[in-house]
Design an enzyme around this catalytic site. Structure first.
Site, mmCIF file in Angstrom:
data_model
loop_
_atom_site.group_PDB
_atom_site.id
_atom_site.type_symbol
_atom_site.label_atom_id
_atom_site.label_comp_id
_atom_site.label_asym_id
_atom_site.label_seq_id
_atom_site.Cartn_x
_atom_site.Cartn_y
_atom_site.Cartn_z
ATOM 1 N N GLU A 175 0.852 -1.020 -0.039
ATOM 2 C CA GLU A 175 0.099 -0.072 0.053
ATOM 3 C C GLU A 175 0.949 1.323 -0.072
ATOM 4 O O GLU A 175 1.982 1.140 0.428
ATOM 5 C CB GLU A 175 -0.978 -0.119 1.224
ATOM 6 C CG GLU A 175 -2.049 -1.126 1.262
ATOM 7 C CD GLU A 175 -2.963 -0.958 2.386
ATOM 8 O OE1 GLU A 175 -2.704 -0.446 3.431
ATOM 9 O OE2 GLU A 175 -3.693 -1.926 2.626
ATOM 10 N N LYS A 195 2.252 4.276 1.452
ATOM 11 C CA LYS A 195 2.517 4.859 2.709
ATOM 12 C C LYS A 195 2.422 6.321 2.763
ATOM 13 O O LYS A 195 3.305 7.213 2.502
ATOM 14 C CB LYS A 195 3.912 4.540 3.491
ATOM 15 C CG LYS A 195 3.984 5.026 4.944
ATOM 16 C CD LYS A 195 5.446 4.282 5.351
ATOM 17 C CE LYS A 195 5.399 4.676 7.040
ATOM 18 N NZ LYS A 195 5.076 5.913 7.445
ATOM 19 N N ARG A 200 -4.029 8.674 17.536
ATOM 20 C CA ARG A 200 -3.676 7.647 18.055
ATOM 21 C C ARG A 200 -3.311 7.711 19.675
ATOM 22 O O ARG A 200 -3.104 6.759 20.417
ATOM 23 C CB ARG A 200 -2.418 6.927 17.550
ATOM 24 C CG ARG A 200 -1.291 8.115 17.339
ATOM 25 C CD ARG A 200 -0.518 7.713 16.107
ATOM 26 N NE ARG A 200 0.682 6.941 16.547
ATOM 27 C CZ ARG A 200 1.464 6.417 15.616
ATOM 28 N NH1 ARG A 200 1.384 6.314 14.596
ATOM 29 N NH2 ARG A 200 2.395 5.489 16.148
ATOM 30 N N GLU A 244 -5.221 7.066 7.333
ATOM 31 C CA GLU A 244 -3.927 8.165 7.600
ATOM 32 C C GLU A 244 -4.551 9.258 6.403
ATOM 33 O O GLU A 244 -5.216 9.281 5.479
ATOM 34 C CB GLU A 244 -2.656 7.553 6.550
ATOM 35 C CG GLU A 244 -1.472 8.428 6.668
ATOM 36 C CD GLU A 244 -0.829 8.337 7.849
ATOM 37 O OE1 GLU A 244 -1.188 7.714 9.121
ATOM 38 O OE2 GLU A 244 0.123 9.125 8.056
ATOM 39 N N ARG A 300 3.135 -4.060 18.479
ATOM 40 C CA ARG A 300 4.044 -3.629 17.269
ATOM 41 C C ARG A 300 4.685 -5.148 16.746
ATOM 42 O O ARG A 300 5.292 -5.596 17.256
ATOM 43 C CB ARG A 300 5.297 -2.880 17.518
ATOM 44 C CG ARG A 300 6.153 -2.499 16.363
ATOM 45 C CD ARG A 300 7.378 -1.544 17.102
ATOM 46 N NE ARG A 300 6.948 -0.350 17.486
ATOM 47 C CZ ARG A 300 6.594 0.659 16.904
ATOM 48 N NH1 ARG A 300 6.617 0.869 15.572
ATOM 49 N NH2 ARG A 300 6.301 1.853 17.289
ATOM 50 N N LYS A 313 7.201 -1.483 7.099
ATOM 51 C CA LYS A 313 7.387 -0.153 6.539
ATOM 52 C C LYS A 313 8.486 -0.080 5.537
ATOM 53 O O LYS A 313 9.709 -0.656 6.223
ATOM 54 C CB LYS A 313 7.210 1.058 7.405
ATOM 55 C CG LYS A 313 6.985 1.033 8.625
ATOM 56 C CD LYS A 313 7.338 2.085 9.656
ATOM 57 C CE LYS A 313 7.547 1.708 10.918
ATOM 58 N NZ LYS A 313 7.894 2.737 11.885
#
Ligand code: AMP
Length: 650
Positions: free
Chosen positions: A332, A334, A354, A384, A501, A507
């Site tokens: 995707e 970023k 967040r 995002e 995480r 990423k």
């Protein structure tokens, strides 16, 4: 009703030991004795808070107001109290000293209960209006005058957000586990995570304790595990059997199994997952005490209550990401914006960062788009939000859009001048059902289905399923050409783990990784910069959430007003509200402000408690969206340090 005195006696005990097992034992022992209503409060208080994790409210009383409070509670003048504060470096100790003096004159009158203290502290931020400071002072004074010196010390530390008992979330979770969940009986003395009965006092204790925390019996004298007496025992064959018996596995049950490690870590995981779904220690502790593992396993997200976001790991490069996740994988764009969860329930739409801040008011355009484009009664979507230039249609740097988050007035004009695009990349809840245990491919399908029409304001994140490196490389290049930061590589089979995480998504970005660090202290400048805080002491975190210093940063800030950078003046204003203690030109502050820092190199250094220092650190941006629990970990810094050494050697 449990007294506040009993709670602060526990605080003393927790501070006396640095041993994790002992802290956990004393805490769990205390939790076991509480009524449900008190339990809900104590699990927050021991963390130095009165609001649950999902609620970003704070008690909000500054150290300066505490100085006023202490002056009111005693015959000391404010100046004298400030002097004592700079000598002792801790307002809690100042309060203790002052109350000792006071009690030589008058005896305090009544025994405070935990509930009374808690109820006043939650009330404080609701007091607003012209007389609010006096009203707050009166409420707090009423508490303080009924405190013993020891109680006063902890009360003040709680109010200013500086309790520091060394009880992080993971110790608290272990304590709840130990107090209320079914326990796996150890088969041997090295069955970590399991329990045995102390042969001397019959207390149930973790097998890894060197001594019984209750009676001090030394476990090293044991050759075998002593039998458990008078307990309800359920035998479990394996994990499958465990899951079929979940509803029988309640608080007072003991588990006999040959798969001790597997079962005990599964119980721990169920509890931790439930916490991350509920996002609330109070609710979690009540469920743990009153329900079976089946109910804990089945907890659902609650739309309109902020949830933790899932975090991603960094891959070295695209090749590394594909090797780790094995194609076919989803790639995707970023996007370089800020993360928002959009919630809907009962026709109400809310946007949360967040850090669980409600930013609904700042984004009426997004609310409108969600209302028009999302075809569902209830949902939570992970997005995002990126700003773009109306004329060039190009994405804008994060700083521009961060102005919209901070904006309180003229919001509608702002949304015209700085329009945003919402890229939805996950869905956690839809029409009454939690989806986080579904595969990512299924969630993505539902997400695409539920967004009625792709629109500039709200749409699914651009995604491509790739089968090999060539396809991935082309998509990566396309994403960079469009002005994005890089790509996210995501496993199609992965579940969604709030607050974790995990390597379900990686990423990939071309630039050097920056660090997110929290400001724990600062220094005043001299000469032209006198009176301004101009150097900021930074810390990372270890796995228990303890903060470890890693150096100071003073460059990257603006001298004069600037759209994109924070000035020293702005930093000083923010940090002054967070001061815990001062000595000379240095101040220690509550760890709240997270900043992203770039650097030339990570070096080993004995000067700082992390063991590392940064060469030429500079501010990239203040991360208002990030919480202190999300800052870079020492493990991660170590990993970057090693990678960097690898690079230097080759
Ligand atoms: P970082 O802030 O460098 O840790 O990168 C992770 C962040 O990238 C997430 O928390 C999101 O805010 C952001 N992001 C941008 N695009 C995506 C995407 N397609 N999927 C997941 N996260 C994304």
């Amino acid at each position: 009703m449990t007294s506040f005195k009993e709670l602060v006696t526990l605080y003393d005990k927790l501070l006396e030991t640095s041993k994790r097992l002992e802290k956990t034992f004393w805490l769990s022992d205390f939790l076991k004795k509480l009524e449900l209503e008190e339990l809900k409060k104590v699990v927050l208080l021991v963390q130095g808070r009165v609001f649950p994790r999902w609620n970003s409210q704070e008690i909000g009383v500054s150290s300066n107001l505490i100085v006023k409070l202490l002056a009111k509670a005693s015959t000391f003048k404010e100046k004298e109290i400030e002097k004592l504060w700079s000598q002792l470096g801790d307002l809690g100790l100042v309060a203790e000293k002052i109350i000792v003096k006071k009690q030589q004159v008058t005896l305090f009158t009544k025994q405070l209960t935990i509930t009374e203290v808690f109820n006043v502290l939650v009330k404080i931020p609701t007091i607003t209006g012209t007389n609010s400071t006096d009203l707050k002072l009166n409420y707090l004074l009423n508490l303080l005058l009924n405190c013993s010196p020891q109680e006063a010390k902890y009360l003040v530390r709680t109010i200013i957000g500086d309790l520091r008992l060394g009880v992080g979330e993971s110790i608290l979770l272990d304590a709840i586990n130990q107090a209320f969940l079914p326990k796996v009986i150890a088969n041997s003395l090295d069955d970590t995570g399991c329990f045995l009965e102390c042969p001397s006092c019959h207390e149930i204790i973790p097998v890894s304790s060197p001594n019984c925390p209750k009676c001090n019996f030394s476990l090293s004298s044991l050759k075998t595990v002593p039998p458990i007496t008078n307990k309800q025992i359920i035998t479990i064959e394996d994990l499958n059997d465990f899951y079929t018996k979940l509803s029988d596995l309640k608080s007072n049950v003991f588990i006999k199994t040959s798969k001790t490690k597997e079962i005990s870590s599964e119980i721990k995981m169920i509890l931790e997952d439930a916490l991350n779904i509920l996002n609330d220690f109070s609710e979690l502790s009540v469920l743990a005490k009153t329900s079976s593992l089946k109910e804990l396993y089945a907890v659902e997200l609650k739309p309109l209550r902020p949830a933790k976001v899932m975090l991603y790991l960094k891959a070295k490069d695209l090749k590394d990401a594909l090797e780790q996740l094995k194609p076919p994988v989803a790639l995707e764009y970023k996007y370089d914006g800020f993360r928002v969860h959009i919630h809907k329930k009962d026709n109400i739409i809310r946007l949360f960062t967040r850090r669980f801040e409600d930013v609904t008011k700042q984004f009426p355009d997004v609310v409108k788009a969600a209302r028009e484009l999302m075809q569902a009664d209830s949902y939570i979507i992970d997005c995002e939000v990126v700003g773009y230039d109306i004329k060039t249609k190009k994405y804008l740097p994060f700083q521009k859009i961060s102005q919209r988050i901070k904006r309180k007035y003229n919001i509608h004009e702002m949304s015209k001048d700085f329009p945003v695009e919402v890229n939805a990349f996950d869905i956690l809840y839809l029409n009454g059902k939690t989806l986080i245990k579904e595969k990512f491919s299924v969630r993505r399908e539902k997400l695409v289905e539920v967004i009625k029409a792709k629109d500039k304001v709200l749409g699914p994140a651009k995604q491509k399923i790739v089968n090999n490196y060539e396809e991935a490389q082309a998509f990566y290049q396309e994403s960079l050409d469009k002005g994005n930061e890089g790509v996210m590589v995501k496993s199609l089979d992965a579940i969604y783990k709030p607050g974790k995480r995990v390597g379900y998504g990686l990423k990939v970005k071309p630039v050097m990784e920056t660090l997110d660090l929290v400001i724990v202290g600062a220094e005043y400048g001299e000469g032209k910069r006198a009176g301004l805080l101009t150097s900021f002491i930074l810390a990372c975190r270890d796995e228990l959430g303890n903060l470890l210093e890693i150096g100071k940063v003073s460059s990257g800030f603006a001298e004069l007003n600037s759209e994109n950078k924070e000035t020293y003046e702005e930093m000083t204003k923010k940090l002054k509200e967070l001061i815990i203690s001062e000595s000379g030109l240095q101040v220690r502050v509550k760890p709240e402000i997270v900043i992203e820092v770039a650097y030339e190199e990570i070096q080993k250094s004995p000067t700082y408690s992390s063991g590392y220092a940064l060469r030429f650190p500079r501010l990239v941006r203040v991360r208002y969206d990030k919480d202190v629990s999300e800052i870079s970990s020492i493990d991660y810094i170590e990993q970057l340090y090693l990678q960097q050494r690898g690079r230097n050697l080759s």
